[in-house]
Design a protein around this motif. Structure first.
Motif, PDB file in Angstrom:
ATOM      1  N   LEU A  18      65.725  15.756  88.121  1.00 49.77           N
ATOM      2  CA  LEU A  18      65.212  15.199  87.158  1.00 49.77           C
ATOM      3  C   LEU A  18      63.652  15.897  86.969  1.00 49.77           C
ATOM      4  O   LEU A  18      63.068  16.007  85.863  1.00 49.77           O
ATOM      5  CB  LEU A  18      64.840  13.766  86.862  1.00 49.77           C
ATOM      6  CG  LEU A  18      66.259  12.748  86.683  1.00 49.77           C
ATOM      7  CD1 LEU A  18      66.101  11.449  86.661  1.00 49.77           C
ATOM      8  CD2 LEU A  18      66.984  13.293  85.174  1.00 49.77           C
ATOM      9  N   LEU A  19      62.881  16.084  88.148  1.00 48.32           N
ATOM     10  CA  LEU A  19      61.619  16.603  88.256  1.00 48.32           C
ATOM     11  C   LEU A  19      61.964  18.139  87.902  1.00 48.32           C
ATOM     12  O   LEU A  19      60.760  18.728  87.243  1.00 48.32           O
ATOM     13  CB  LEU A  19      61.155  16.635  89.679  1.00 48.32           C
ATOM     14  CG  LEU A  19      60.618  15.265  89.966  1.00 48.32           C
ATOM     15  CD1 LEU A  19      60.336  14.941  91.488  1.00 48.32           C
ATOM     16  CD2 LEU A  19      59.362  14.740  89.054  1.00 48.32           C
ATOM     17  N   CYS A  20      62.939  18.875  88.091  1.00 46.55           N
ATOM     18  CA  CYS A  20      63.078  20.217  87.833  1.00 46.55           C
ATOM     19  C   CYS A  20      63.829  20.579  86.349  1.00 46.55           C
ATOM     20  O   CYS A  20      64.349  21.690  86.148  1.00 46.55           O
ATOM     21  CB  CYS A  20      64.027  20.781  88.982  1.00 46.55           C
ATOM     22  SG  CYS A  20      63.041  20.825  90.423  1.00 46.55           S
ATOM     23  N   ILE A  21      64.044  19.575  85.685  1.00 44.65           N
ATOM     24  CA  ILE A  21      64.963  19.907  84.433  1.00 44.65           C
ATOM     25  C   ILE A  21      64.074  20.540  83.516  1.00 44.65           C
ATOM     26  O   ILE A  21      64.808  21.499  82.630  1.00 44.65           O
ATOM     27  CB  ILE A  21      65.366  18.469  83.686  1.00 44.65           C
ATOM     28  CG1 ILE A  21      66.549  18.767  82.769  1.00 44.65           C
ATOM     29  CG2 ILE A  21      64.034  17.807  82.762  1.00 44.65           C
ATOM     30  CD1 ILE A  21      67.290  17.801  82.724  1.00 44.65           C
ATOM     31  N   GLU A  26      64.108  25.920  80.732  1.00 41.49           N
ATOM     32  CA  GLU A  26      63.362  26.752  79.811  1.00 41.49           C
ATOM     33  C   GLU A  26      63.648  28.272  80.303  1.00 41.49           C
ATOM     34  O   GLU A  26      64.074  28.371  81.543  1.00 41.49           O
ATOM     35  CB  GLU A  26      62.073  26.546  80.150  1.00 41.49           C
ATOM     36  CG  GLU A  26      61.419  25.651  79.016  1.00 41.49           C
ATOM     37  CD  GLU A  26      59.881  25.432  79.250  1.00 41.49           C
ATOM     38  OE1 GLU A  26      59.354  26.190  79.701  1.00 41.49           O
ATOM     39  OE2 GLU A  26      59.314  24.123  78.757  1.00 41.49           O
ATOM     40  N   LYS A  27      63.655  29.253  79.662  1.00 45.53           N
ATOM     41  CA  LYS A  27      63.979  30.637  80.095  1.00 45.53           C
ATOM     42  C   LYS A  27      62.982  31.006  81.205  1.00 45.53           C
ATOM     43  O   LYS A  27      63.445  31.511  82.134  1.00 45.53           O
ATOM     44  CB  LYS A  27      63.443  31.663  78.598  1.00 45.53           C
ATOM     45  CG  LYS A  27      64.080  32.942  79.297  1.00 45.53           C
ATOM     46  CD  LYS A  27      64.035  33.951  77.800  1.00 45.53           C
ATOM     47  CE  LYS A  27      64.466  35.282  78.281  1.00 45.53           C
ATOM     48  NZ  LYS A  27      64.659  36.037  77.217  1.00 45.53           N
ATOM     49  N   ASN A  28      61.644  30.906  80.820  1.00 44.12           N
ATOM     50  CA  ASN A  28      60.791  31.192  82.117  1.00 44.12           C
ATOM     51  C   ASN A  28      60.219  30.169  82.426  1.00 44.12           C
ATOM     52  O   ASN A  28      58.825  30.186  82.671  1.00 44.12           O
ATOM     53  CB  ASN A  28      59.904  32.610  81.490  1.00 44.12           C
ATOM     54  CG  ASN A  28      60.337  33.881  81.471  1.00 44.12           C
ATOM     55  OD1 ASN A  28      61.306  34.275  82.010  1.00 44.12           O
ATOM     56  ND2 ASN A  28      59.923  34.468  80.322  1.00 44.12           N
ATOM     57  N   GLY A  29      60.894  29.156  82.775  1.00 44.95           N
ATOM     58  CA  GLY A  29      60.222  27.753  83.072  1.00 44.95           C
ATOM     59  C   GLY A  29      59.407  27.881  84.180  1.00 44.95           C
ATOM     60  O   GLY A  29      59.958  28.279  85.520  1.00 44.95           O
ATOM     61  N   ARG A  30      58.305  27.103  84.600  1.00 41.02           N
ATOM     62  CA  ARG A  30      57.726  27.045  85.886  1.00 41.02           C
ATOM     63  C   ARG A  30      56.889  25.713  85.871  1.00 41.02           C
ATOM     64  O   ARG A  30      56.475  25.258  84.789  1.00 41.02           O
ATOM     65  CB  ARG A  30      56.868  28.152  86.136  1.00 41.02           C
ATOM     66  CG  ARG A  30      55.691  28.557  85.454  1.00 41.02           C
ATOM     67  CD  ARG A  30      55.318  29.901  85.507  1.00 41.02           C
ATOM     68  NE  ARG A  30      54.134  30.340  84.550  1.00 41.02           N
ATOM     69  CZ  ARG A  30      53.076  30.639  84.485  1.00 41.02           C
ATOM     70  NH1 ARG A  30      52.540  30.917  85.762  1.00 41.02           N
ATOM     71  NH2 ARG A  30      52.286  30.695  83.676  1.00 41.02           N
ATOM     72  N   PHE A  31      56.572  25.388  86.936  1.00 41.48           N
ATOM     73  CA  PHE A  31      55.545  24.260  87.193  1.00 41.48           C
ATOM     74  C   PHE A  31      54.394  24.997  86.851  1.00 41.48           C
ATOM     75  O   PHE A  31      53.658  25.791  87.196  1.00 41.48           O
ATOM     76  CB  PHE A  31      55.524  23.654  88.651  1.00 41.48           C
ATOM     77  CG  PHE A  31      56.581  22.868  88.968  1.00 41.48           C
ATOM     78  CD1 PHE A  31      56.878  21.622  88.172  1.00 41.48           C
ATOM     79  CD2 PHE A  31      57.515  23.152  89.989  1.00 41.48           C
ATOM     80  CE1 PHE A  31      58.046  20.767  88.383  1.00 41.48           C
ATOM     81  CE2 PHE A  31      58.545  22.423  90.258  1.00 41.48           C
ATOM     82  CZ  PHE A  31      58.735  21.205  89.632  1.00 41.48           C
ATOM     83  N   GLY A  32      53.450  23.820  86.031  1.00 39.55           N
ATOM     84  CA  GLY A  32      51.831  24.315  85.813  1.00 39.55           C
ATOM     85  C   GLY A  32      51.262  24.185  87.016  1.00 39.55           C
ATOM     86  O   GLY A  32      51.584  23.746  88.199  1.00 39.55           O
TER      87      GLY A  32
END
Length: 56
Positions: A18-21, A26-32
Motif C-alpha cells: 500500500l505504501l508503494c502503490i 505511475e510510469k516514473n513514480g518515485r518517493f518525494g
C-alpha cells in the motif's frame, strides 16, 4: 505461534504494498524528497535545514 507469524508477515507485506502503490502505478513514480529544505510548505514557514541554517 506460526499463525501469528504468518499474520504479521501478511500485515507487513500488505502495508509495504500500500505504501508503494503510487510508485508501482505511475510510469516514473518515485518517493518525494524527505529533506526539510526541499519542502515548499516548510520554506513558506521559514523552517530550513540545519545544514543550510548554519552555513557561513
Amino acid at each position: 505461534m506460526l499463525k501469528l507469524f504468518l499474520l504479521v508477515a501478511l500485515f507487513v507485506g500488505l502495508s509495504v504494498l500500500l505504501l508503494c502503490i503510487r510508485i508501482v502505478l505511475e510510469k516514473n513514480g518515485r518517493f518525494g524528497s524527505e529533506h526539510i529544505g526541499h519542502s515548499k510548505a516548510m520554506r513558506r514557514k521559514g523552517i530550513r535545514c540545519v545544514h543550510q541554517q548554519y552555513k557561513i
